[in-house]
Design a protein around this motif. Structure first.
Motif, PDB file in Angstrom:
ATOM      1  N   SER A 183      -1.619  44.081  -3.024  1.00 19.96           N
ATOM      2  CA  SER A 183      -1.356  45.445  -3.477  1.00 19.96           C
ATOM      3  C   SER A 183      -2.807  46.186  -3.133  1.00 19.96           C
ATOM      4  N   PHE A 184      -2.487  47.526  -2.835  1.00 18.08           N
ATOM      5  CA  PHE A 184      -3.779  48.256  -2.858  1.00 18.08           C
ATOM      6  C   PHE A 184      -4.487  48.481  -4.063  1.00 18.08           C
ATOM      7  N   VAL A 185      -3.695  48.494  -5.032  1.00 18.94           N
ATOM      8  CA  VAL A 185      -4.302  48.814  -6.369  1.00 18.94           C
ATOM      9  C   VAL A 185      -5.184  47.598  -6.876  1.00 18.94           C
ATOM     10  N   GLY A 186      -6.299  47.812  -7.406  1.00 22.95           N
ATOM     11  CA  GLY A 186      -7.372  46.879  -7.975  1.00 22.95           C
ATOM     12  C   GLY A 186      -7.561  45.750  -7.004  1.00 22.95           C
ATOM     13  N   CYS A 187      -7.681  45.920  -5.700  1.00 21.16           N
ATOM     14  CA  CYS A 187      -7.743  44.823  -4.850  1.00 21.16           C
ATOM     15  C   CYS A 187      -9.157  43.988  -4.758  1.00 21.16           C
ATOM     16  N   ASP A 231       7.537  21.489 -11.612  1.00 20.85           N
ATOM     17  CA  ASP A 231       6.477  22.413 -11.319  1.00 20.85           C
ATOM     18  C   ASP A 231       7.094  23.726 -11.490  1.00 20.85           C
ATOM     19  N   VAL A 232       5.880  24.662 -11.671  1.00 15.02           N
ATOM     20  CA  VAL A 232       6.470  26.202 -11.881  1.00 15.02           C
ATOM     21  C   VAL A 232       5.792  27.131 -10.971  1.00 15.02           C
ATOM     22  N   TYR A 233       6.529  27.995 -10.255  1.00 18.11           N
ATOM     23  CA  TYR A 233       6.018  28.846  -9.437  1.00 18.11           C
ATOM     24  C   TYR A 233       6.280  30.330  -9.657  1.00 18.11           C
ATOM     25  N   VAL A 234       5.268  31.237  -9.882  1.00 18.62           N
ATOM     26  CA  VAL A 234       5.531  32.625 -10.151  1.00 18.62           C
ATOM     27  C   VAL A 234       4.634  33.245  -9.487  1.00 18.62           C
ATOM     28  N   THR A 235       5.195  34.681  -9.239  1.00 19.80           N
ATOM     29  CA  THR A 235       4.258  35.938  -8.580  1.00 19.80           C
ATOM     30  C   THR A 235       4.200  37.115  -9.336  1.00 19.80           C
ATOM     31  N   LYS A 276      -7.887  35.958  -6.417  1.00 18.24           N
ATOM     32  CA  LYS A 276      -8.147  37.308  -5.757  1.00 18.24           C
ATOM     33  C   LYS A 276      -6.781  37.916  -4.946  1.00 18.24           C
ATOM     34  N   ASN A 277      -6.894  39.366  -4.645  1.00 15.10           N
ATOM     35  CA  ASN A 277      -5.668  39.923  -4.324  1.00 15.10           C
ATOM     36  C   ASN A 277      -5.102  39.112  -3.154  1.00 15.10           C
ATOM     37  N   GLY A 278      -3.823  39.123  -3.042  1.00 13.80           N
ATOM     38  CA  GLY A 278      -3.131  38.242  -1.869  1.00 13.80           C
ATOM     39  C   GLY A 278      -3.182  36.921  -1.855  1.00 13.80           C
ATOM     40  N   LYS A 279      -3.705  36.216  -2.813  1.00 11.46           N
ATOM     41  CA  LYS A 279      -4.053  34.610  -2.825  1.00 11.46           C
ATOM     42  C   LYS A 279      -3.048  34.003  -4.066  1.00 11.46           C
ATOM     43  N   TYR A 326      -8.855  42.891   2.544  1.00 12.51           N
ATOM     44  CA  TYR A 326      -7.755  42.061   2.389  1.00 12.51           C
ATOM     45  C   TYR A 326      -8.101  40.936   3.662  1.00 12.51           C
ATOM     46  N   GLY A 327      -8.957  40.893   4.343  1.00 13.58           N
ATOM     47  CA  GLY A 327      -9.340  39.823   5.342  1.00 13.58           C
ATOM     48  C   GLY A 327      -9.047  40.420   6.565  1.00 13.58           C
ATOM     49  N   ASP A 328      -8.051  41.282   6.825  1.00 12.12           N
ATOM     50  CA  ASP A 328      -7.677  41.788   7.873  1.00 12.12           C
ATOM     51  C   ASP A 328      -8.314  43.384   7.970  1.00 12.12           C
TER      52      ASP A 328
END
Length: 287
Positions: free
Chosen positions: A11-15, A85-89, A45-48, A197-199
């Motif tokens: 997200s561009f917010v608070g990245c 196991d638990v996976y959340v986003t 971190k953002n995007g991780k 973002y690395g890119d």
């Protein structure tokens, strides 16, 4: 033990900021979030995404930006009891009142939703206090001079220069690089580097950047992305828990190494009155 994996969507917010992840632990005296004793699992971190070892009990998992704002700029997910196991986003959402908090996706638990409302109310109170303090500071000169006139005033902070009026005062808002407040208008701005973002994002156009902001934060637009008189902008409304609806006039810019987002906001019934001023101020921006 089982695995808890949390993915922080881009997200561009608070990245530029890492979020902190804590888990409920009644034996810990490290931190208390929302009345719940917790211990830290890690940062994200953002995007991780990151995976943590947790036990089989039902636990609340909190995500905060920092300890100072933990009681209103937070969100939590209830990990159910079990062996799987638990996976959340989730991702940081554009919300100046709550400091652009990280919010988990697809949450339907009433307790979590109620906690979000309470956090917004606390954020509103803190924002109001900041605005009141800013207004009081702005009123102090009138004690000594009843005839003080509104004059242009240039502000420079964190690489951004903008000409507003002497009614504005510098303040701080979590998640923003610049915050300037007057009695009826607020201006908050943040910078996103091309390589955050690395890119390499340097080839992204202003229109594309504005659209990414809109999509990432699910905004209800008044006007779509437009470019008029060299300003690329969009507008949206947001109703706060207080019942007041605010109109946001958002302008995006591109400097040598970053994108900038400037968000002017005022109550909806004053938006048309102040819009010409916002446009004039937005045109004065320099980096």
């Amino acid at each position: 033990m089982r695995n808890l994996t949390i993915k922080r969507n881009k997200s561009f917010v608070g990245c530029a900021n890492k979020v902190k992840i804590y888990i409920e632990d009644n034996t810990s005296d490290e931190i208390v979030i929302g009345g719940v004793p917790c211990r830290k699992l890690g940062e994200l971190k953002n995007g991780k995404e990151a995976t943590f070892q947790i036990d089989y009990a039902e636990r609340k998992v909190f995500v905060i930006v920092d300890k100072l704002t933990k009681d209103y700029c937070n969100d939590y997910y209830i990990v159910p009891e079990g062996y799987e196991d638990v996976y959340v986003t989730g991702q940081n959402r554009l919300d100046p009142v709550k400091g652009n908090a990280f919010l988990f996706d697809v949450v339907s638990d009433e307790k979590v939703l109620e906690a979000r409302k309470k956090g917004t109310k606390k954020g509103i109170i803190i924002t109001i206090i900041c605005v009141v303090i800013g207004c009081l500071i702005g009123l102090l000169p009138t004690i000594f001079s009843r005839n003080m006139e509104v004059e242009s005033k240039t502000f420079s902070s964190n690489g951004l220069t903008i000409t507003l009026t002497n009614e504005f005062k510098e303040s701080e808002a979590e998640g923003y690089d610049v915050c300037l407040l007057s009695k009826k208008i607020s201006l908050c701005a943040f910078k996103e580097g091309f390589y955050d973002y690395g890119d390499d994002m340097s080839d992204v156009s202003l229109e594309e950047y504005a659209q990414l902001l809109i999509e990432a934060n699910d905004l209800q637009l008044i006007t779509s992305v437009q470019t008029v008189d060299d300003l690329t902008y969009f507008e949206y409304d947001a109703k706060e828990e207080s019942g007041i609806t605010y109109t946001y006039f958002v302008v995006v810019y591109k400097s040598d190494n970053a994108f900038w987002m400037l968000s002017f906001s005022t109550s909806r019934n004053k938006a048309q009155e102040f819009r010409p001023d916002m446009i004039e101020w937005a045109k004065s921006v320099k980096f």
